[in-house]
Design a protein around this motif. Structure first.
Motif, PDB file in Angstrom:
ATOM      1  N   ILE A  54      51.499  -4.551  46.103  1.00 15.64           N
ATOM      2  CA  ILE A  54      51.051  -3.315  46.722  1.00 15.64           C
ATOM      3  C   ILE A  54      51.105  -2.191  45.683  1.00 15.64           C
ATOM      4  N   THR A  55      50.019  -1.451  45.548  1.00 10.67           N
ATOM      5  CA  THR A  55      49.900  -0.391  44.557  1.00 10.67           C
ATOM      6  C   THR A  55      50.272   0.943  45.185  1.00 10.67           C
ATOM      7  N   ILE A  56      51.176   1.662  44.520  1.00  9.80           N
ATOM      8  CA  ILE A  56      51.700   2.904  45.076  1.00  9.80           C
ATOM      9  C   ILE A  56      51.400   4.072  44.154  1.00  9.80           C
ATOM     10  N   GLY A  57      50.776   5.116  44.689  1.00  7.81           N
ATOM     11  CA  GLY A  57      50.601   6.358  43.956  1.00  7.81           C
ATOM     12  C   GLY A  57      51.856   7.193  44.088  1.00  7.81           C
ATOM     13  N   VAL A  58      52.348   7.742  42.963  1.00  6.26           N
ATOM     14  CA  VAL A  58      53.613   8.480  42.977  1.00  6.26           C
ATOM     15  C   VAL A  58      53.590   9.589  41.933  1.00  6.26           C
ATOM     16  N   ASP A  59      54.127  10.743  42.301  1.00  7.65           N
ATOM     17  CA  ASP A  59      54.354  11.814  41.339  1.00  7.65           C
ATOM     18  C   ASP A  59      55.729  11.564  40.730  1.00  7.65           C
ATOM     19  N   SER A  60      55.775  11.065  39.509  1.00  7.03           N
ATOM     20  CA  SER A  60      57.030  10.605  38.910  1.00  7.03           C
ATOM     21  C   SER A  60      57.796  11.718  38.200  1.00  7.03           C
ATOM     22  N   GLU A  66      61.792  10.347  42.845  1.00  8.15           N
ATOM     23  CA  GLU A  66      60.940   9.502  42.011  1.00  8.15           C
ATOM     24  C   GLU A  66      60.779  10.173  40.649  1.00  8.15           C
ATOM     25  N   PHE A  67      61.160   9.452  39.599  1.00  4.75           N
ATOM     26  CA  PHE A  67      61.061  10.001  38.250  1.00  4.75           C
ATOM     27  C   PHE A  67      61.092   8.857  37.241  1.00  4.75           C
ATOM     28  N   LEU A  68      60.828   9.188  35.980  1.00  2.00           N
ATOM     29  CA  LEU A  68      60.737   8.164  34.957  1.00  2.00           C
ATOM     30  C   LEU A  68      62.107   7.861  34.356  1.00  2.00           C
ATOM     31  N   ASP A  69      62.354   6.584  34.128  1.00  2.00           N
ATOM     32  CA  ASP A  69      63.576   6.138  33.490  1.00  2.00           C
ATOM     33  C   ASP A  69      63.521   6.502  32.000  1.00  2.00           C
ATOM     34  N   THR A  70      64.575   6.178  31.265  1.00  2.00           N
ATOM     35  CA  THR A  70      64.656   6.556  29.860  1.00  2.00           C
ATOM     36  C   THR A  70      63.573   5.934  28.988  1.00  2.00           C
ATOM     37  N   ASP A  71      62.913   4.877  29.480  1.00  2.00           N
ATOM     38  CA  ASP A  71      61.827   4.279  28.697  1.00  2.00           C
ATOM     39  C   ASP A  71      60.529   5.072  28.809  1.00  2.00           C
ATOM     40  N   GLY A  72      60.513   6.092  29.685  1.00  2.00           N
ATOM     41  CA  GLY A  72      59.325   6.929  29.833  1.00  2.00           C
ATOM     42  C   GLY A  72      58.199   6.274  30.597  1.00  2.00           C
ATOM     43  N   GLN A  73      58.448   5.104  31.175  1.00  4.55           N
ATOM     44  CA  GLN A  73      57.383   4.376  31.868  1.00  4.55           C
ATOM     45  C   GLN A  73      57.800   3.896  33.262  1.00  4.55           C
ATOM     46  N   THR A  74      59.017   3.417  33.388  1.00  8.19           N
ATOM     47  CA  THR A  74      59.480   2.840  34.645  1.00  8.19           C
ATOM     48  C   THR A  74      59.825   3.935  35.642  1.00  8.19           C
ATOM     49  N   VAL A  75      59.224   3.863  36.842  1.00  7.08           N
ATOM     50  CA  VAL A  75      59.504   4.848  37.881  1.00  7.08           C
ATOM     51  C   VAL A  75      60.743   4.403  38.658  1.00  7.08           C
ATOM     52  N   ILE A  76      61.722   5.305  38.767  1.00  8.22           N
ATOM     53  CA  ILE A  76      62.958   5.016  39.488  1.00  8.22           C
ATOM     54  C   ILE A  76      63.229   6.146  40.483  1.00  8.22           C
ATOM     55  N   GLU A  93      55.343  -7.492  46.041  1.00  5.77           N
ATOM     56  CA  GLU A  93      55.830  -6.837  44.839  1.00  5.77           C
ATOM     57  C   GLU A  93      55.203  -5.444  44.776  1.00  5.77           C
ATOM     58  N   THR A  94      55.802  -4.556  44.002  1.00  6.00           N
ATOM     59  CA  THR A  94      55.309  -3.178  43.949  1.00  6.00           C
ATOM     60  C   THR A  94      54.781  -2.826  42.560  1.00  6.00           C
ATOM     61  N   ASP A  95      53.715  -2.054  42.554  1.00  5.19           N
ATOM     62  CA  ASP A  95      53.105  -1.563  41.317  1.00  5.19           C
ATOM     63  C   ASP A  95      53.025  -0.043  41.434  1.00  5.19           C
ATOM     64  N   TRP A  96      53.966   0.660  40.767  1.00  6.46           N
ATOM     65  CA  TRP A  96      54.052   2.120  40.852  1.00  6.46           C
ATOM     66  C   TRP A  96      53.150   2.755  39.794  1.00  6.46           C
TER      67      TRP A  96
END
Length: 296
Positions: A54-60, A66-76, A93-96
């Motif tokens: 499932i594809t999820i649109g998110v303001d990270s 919802e925000f980016l992890d230290t890798d600058g890519q993974t939404v947590i 499975e999720t696709d952020w």
């Protein structure tokens, strides 16, 4: 009337909001393990179930939701963990996918995203265009520099420079307050709209803005992450309302499946565990609903 987006002044090493997790809660390895429920998975629309993702649109850029992890890519964030768990119950499975906040609902409507999960407050305006599944409640909280050196009163902020994220429910809130100032013969509020709440918070720390208002979990997290007593809340939380997952208006089947997924993680305790890890247990709900009734 909305003002153009403003660019926050640089504040080196002051706000690492998009690089700091909520302690162990941000580590995917520490997230609760959730197994699929065959009965719930059968509720998922056939095409999505076959794809399995499932594809999820998110303001990270809205920590800690919802925000980016230290890798600058993974939404947590807590929104991410909650939806990941609900989706796992549905065998998905999720696709952020990161997107500007005010482009997410349009993206869901156009089919670019299957759903939108980004701390969307459920209101009647949004319910006219999409389905929304409730999963948490949160109100608005003002905050600014510790000691309130600019003497900001949330109930009378006339003439003050107030930062807010564009597209949020806080925009009409602050606009109405500014209109009231003018009706009372006072100076209007200088509304500074930013593309992200991180930018809005940075503008307060830098002195570009006198205060900001955001959802309570976000305000609290901003205060925590700046450290050193730089920020504090002004007044109390108000107008608590449910957050909702956005799904296409015509796809009630998907909305019902997502509601069932959340209900399942509430029942098995996963929901409460995630809220406790992020310190937001006061926002818990008992029963997820599709398009719940909300006040104007």
């Amino acid at each position: 009337m909305r003002l153009p987006y403003l660019t926050a002044l640089p504040v080196a090493a002051v706000l690492a909001l998009s690089a700091c997790g909520g302690g162990d809660a941000s580590d995917p390895e520490d997230s609760p393990v959730v197994e699929a429920d065959e009965e719930l998975a059968a509720m998922v629309p056939a095409d999505l179930a076959e794809e399995g993702v499932i594809t999820i649109g998110v303001d990270s850029e809205y920590p800690p939701a919802e925000f980016l992890d230290t890798d600058g890519q993974t939404v947590i964030g807590f929104d991410v963990e909650l939806f990941d768990a609900a989706a796992a119950k549905l065998g998905l499975e999720t696709d952020w996918q990161s997107a500007p906040f005010d482009a997410i609902i349009t993206g869901v409507d156009s089919g670019k995203y299957d759903v939108g999960v980004s701390s969307f407050t459920i209101n009647n305006e949004r319910l006219e265009n999409v389905n929304m599944v409730s999963y948490l409640t949160a109100g608005t909280q003002w905050f600014g520099l510790a000691g309130n050196p600019n003497d900001v009163d949330p109930d009378n902020a006339c003439g003050r420079r107030i930062a807010v994220q564009a597209g949020t429910v806080q925009v009409p809130d602050i606009e109405a307050r500014s209109e009231q100032c003018e009706e009372d013969g006072e100076a209007p509020i200088e509304i500074q709209q930013f593309e992200s709440q991180t930018q809005a918070t940075t503008s307060v720390v830098s002195g570009q803005s006198d205060a900001s208002l955001a959802d309570l979990p976000v305000s609290g997290y901003a205060i925590e992450q700046t450290g050193g007593g730089k920020l504090e809340t002004y007044g109390d939380q108000y107008e608590a309302a449910p957050y909702g997952v956005v799904t296409p208006k015509e796809d009630t089947e998907l909305a019902e499946a997502i509601a069932a997924g959340y209900a399942a993680i509430i029942e098995d305790g996963t929901y409460g565990e995630i809220l406790a890890e992020w310190g937001i247990g006061n926002g818990a709900i008992e029963t997820p609903e599709v398009n719940p009734s909300v006040e104007q």
